[in-house]
Scaffold this motif. Structure first.
Motif, PDB file in Angstrom:
ATOM      1  N   VAL A 153       0.842  -0.842   0.238  1.00 49.92           N
ATOM      2  CA  VAL A 153      -0.028  -0.080   0.224  1.00 49.92           C
ATOM      3  C   VAL A 153       0.834   1.436   0.325  1.00 49.92           C
ATOM      4  O   VAL A 153       2.002   1.694   0.641  1.00 49.92           O
ATOM      5  CB  VAL A 153      -0.661   0.416   1.347  1.00 49.92           C
ATOM      6  CG1 VAL A 153      -1.748  -1.441   1.413  1.00 49.92           C
ATOM      7  CG2 VAL A 153      -0.390  -0.091   2.580  1.00 49.92           C
ATOM      8  N   THR A 154       0.664   2.338  -0.257  1.00 47.17           N
ATOM      9  CA  THR A 154       1.036   3.714  -0.711  1.00 47.17           C
ATOM     10  C   THR A 154       0.396   4.315   0.378  1.00 47.17           C
ATOM     11  O   THR A 154      -0.526   5.067   0.549  1.00 47.17           O
ATOM     12  CB  THR A 154       1.158   4.470  -1.861  1.00 47.17           C
ATOM     13  OG1 THR A 154       2.050   3.370  -2.623  1.00 47.17           O
ATOM     14  CG2 THR A 154       1.956   5.477  -1.401  1.00 47.17           C
ATOM     15  N   LEU A 155       1.114   4.619   1.749  1.00 44.88           N
ATOM     16  CA  LEU A 155       0.636   5.675   2.571  1.00 44.88           C
ATOM     17  C   LEU A 155       0.202   7.234   1.871  1.00 44.88           C
ATOM     18  O   LEU A 155       1.597   7.878   1.897  1.00 44.88           O
ATOM     19  CB  LEU A 155       2.020   5.726   4.539  1.00 44.88           C
ATOM     20  CG  LEU A 155       0.961   6.118   4.645  1.00 44.88           C
ATOM     21  CD1 LEU A 155      -0.664   5.856   5.705  1.00 44.88           C
ATOM     22  CD2 LEU A 155       2.190   6.437   6.200  1.00 44.88           C
ATOM     23  N   LEU A 156       0.060   8.184   2.088  1.00 40.80           N
ATOM     24  CA  LEU A 156      -0.296   8.723   1.395  1.00 40.80           C
ATOM     25  C   LEU A 156       0.126  10.052   2.039  1.00 40.80           C
ATOM     26  O   LEU A 156       0.584  11.000   1.706  1.00 40.80           O
ATOM     27  CB  LEU A 156      -2.035   8.905   0.379  1.00 40.80           C
ATOM     28  CG  LEU A 156      -2.598   8.122   0.263  1.00 40.80           C
ATOM     29  CD1 LEU A 156      -4.145   8.867   0.367  1.00 40.80           C
ATOM     30  CD2 LEU A 156      -2.195   8.669  -0.993  1.00 40.80           C
TER      31      LEU A 156
ATOM     32  N   ILE B 242      -4.476   5.650   2.530  1.00 38.93           N
ATOM     33  CA  ILE B 242      -3.702   4.582   1.547  1.00 38.93           C
ATOM     34  C   ILE B 242      -4.565   4.150   0.695  1.00 38.93           C
ATOM     35  O   ILE B 242      -5.832   4.341   0.104  1.00 38.93           O
ATOM     36  CB  ILE B 242      -3.706   3.009   2.184  1.00 38.93           C
ATOM     37  CG1 ILE B 242      -5.077   2.265   2.710  1.00 38.93           C
ATOM     38  CG2 ILE B 242      -2.242   3.303   3.898  1.00 38.93           C
ATOM     39  CD1 ILE B 242      -4.937   1.208   2.791  1.00 38.93           C
ATOM     40  N   ARG B 243      -3.625   4.065  -1.038  1.00 41.92           N
ATOM     41  CA  ARG B 243      -3.869   4.098  -2.025  1.00 41.92           C
ATOM     42  C   ARG B 243      -3.039   2.373  -2.531  1.00 41.92           C
ATOM     43  O   ARG B 243      -2.352   2.066  -1.975  1.00 41.92           O
ATOM     44  CB  ARG B 243      -3.245   4.555  -3.402  1.00 41.92           C
ATOM     45  CG  ARG B 243      -3.446   4.918  -4.465  1.00 41.92           C
ATOM     46  CD  ARG B 243      -3.666   6.392  -5.311  1.00 41.92           C
ATOM     47  NE  ARG B 243      -1.958   5.857  -4.848  1.00 41.92           N
ATOM     48  CZ  ARG B 243      -1.551   7.111  -4.917  1.00 41.92           C
ATOM     49  NH1 ARG B 243      -1.516   8.775  -4.788  1.00 41.92           N
ATOM     50  NH2 ARG B 243      -0.189   6.955  -4.683  1.00 41.92           N
TER      51      ARG B 243
ATOM     52  N   ASP C 186       2.926  10.351   3.634  1.00 38.64           N
ATOM     53  CA  ASP C 186       4.576  10.465   3.533  1.00 38.64           C
ATOM     54  C   ASP C 186       4.939  10.249   1.616  1.00 38.64           C
ATOM     55  O   ASP C 186       5.591   9.981   1.793  1.00 38.64           O
ATOM     56  CB  ASP C 186       5.629   9.582   4.259  1.00 38.64           C
ATOM     57  CG  ASP C 186       5.221   7.950   4.499  1.00 38.64           C
ATOM     58  OD1 ASP C 186       4.286   7.501   3.640  1.00 38.64           O
ATOM     59  OD2 ASP C 186       5.602   7.516   5.378  1.00 38.64           O
ATOM     60  N   ASN C 187       4.215   9.054   1.142  1.00 40.86           N
ATOM     61  CA  ASN C 187       3.631   9.060   0.141  1.00 40.86           C
ATOM     62  C   ASN C 187       5.269   7.559  -0.157  1.00 40.86           C
ATOM     63  O   ASN C 187       5.192   7.537  -1.905  1.00 40.86           O
ATOM     64  CB  ASN C 187       4.323   9.793  -1.205  1.00 40.86           C
ATOM     65  CG  ASN C 187       3.981   9.522  -2.393  1.00 40.86           C
ATOM     66  OD1 ASN C 187       2.900   9.144  -2.326  1.00 40.86           O
ATOM     67  ND2 ASN C 187       5.418  10.272  -3.325  1.00 40.86           N
TER      68      ASN C 187
END
Ligand code: BTN
Length: 246
Positions: A202-205, A241-242, A207-208
């Motif tokens: 997942v990408t934590l928005l 998250i994304r 901290d990218n």
């Protein structure tokens, strides 16, 4: 238990109406053709055309003599109920449960878009869970969405399915009538099987950066580990998250 269905032409919000109706009924579904102040998560609004979509809330008044489920289990249950109703129409392969409880479907372009949102609210008396409202919005016959959401929202009609919001309501009514709000473990397991997020990147928005989902706790929070420095974070919010659903 017999479940009541009460329908309104226009309401502010079916969740708000359900709160009032809990004084009268123990288990019911309230629907409206239109909501003037439909509520989404995080104080967002939920808007949609009149008569085109399903706007409904399940009201559950808990018996103070009986143990209730954990509050988060009702949120998982909401996702399961809506998922079951949508997969009466769409093949399961086209539907995904996005953490924690948005329902996404594959668009004709191949990307996944939101077809259903769920807003679960609870009323406590002290620390005792007194009642629960599970609000479900499913996009059914709307053929266009406002610019802000037109690339992320979708309806059954846009996918080529000729069903009415009443058809979807009838599916949901049967599913809710039969659903057993009894076991935290069973509800969690069914939700966990559908959300399938453990082991995903997942990408934590905030901290990218990229993380791996190490664990899904029983209350639905995620334990994620940074792929760059192995630090651990706990996530309880799907908007932070994304990730890919496929
Ligand atoms: C979300 O933000 O994704 C949750 C949206 C929930 C919308 C439904 S529509 C019926 C019920 N009544 C409301 O006011 N909200 C929920």
């Amino acid at each position: 238990m017999n479940m009541k269905h009460i329908h309104f032409d226009i309401l502010n919000s079916t969740n708000e109406q359900a709160k009032l109706m809990l004084n009268e009924y123990d288990k019911f579904i309230v629907t409206a053709d239109m909501q003037m102040g439909g509520k989404g998560r995080k104080n967002r609004s939920w808007v949609g055309e009149k008569g085109k979509n399903l706007y409904c809330s399940i009201g559950l008044k808990h018996k103070y003599t009986e143990r209730t489920l954990e509050p988060h289990s009702y949120q998982f249950a909401g996702a399961l109920l809506a998922y079951k109703a949508i997969t009466r129409v769409l093949p399961a392969g086209e539907v995904r449960l996005k953490f924690p409880n948005d329902i996404m479907v594959r668009s004709k372009k191949g990307d996944f878009r939101k077809i259903c949102g769920i807003l679960t609210e609870h009323i406590f008396y002290g620390n005792m869970l007194q009642s629960t409202i599970i609000g479900i919005g499913i996009n059914v016959e709307q053929s266009e969405f406002p610019d802000e959401v037109k690339d992320i929202a979708i309806s059954l009609k846009q996918l080529g399915y000729e069903v009415t919001s009443n058809d979807i309501f009838n599916f949901l009514f049967d599913i809710v009538s039969e659903f057993r709000f009894e076991s935290d473990e069973k509800i969690f397991d069914a939700w966990h099987d559908l959300v399938q997020i453990e082991g995903k990147e997942v990408t934590l928005l905030s901290d990218n950066k990229k993380y791996l989902v190490k664990n899904v706790f029983d209350d639905g929070r995620l334990e994620i580990e940074s792929l760059s420095d192995t630090s651990i974070k706990i996530i309880d919010d799907g908007d932070s998250i994304r990730y890919e659903y496929d």
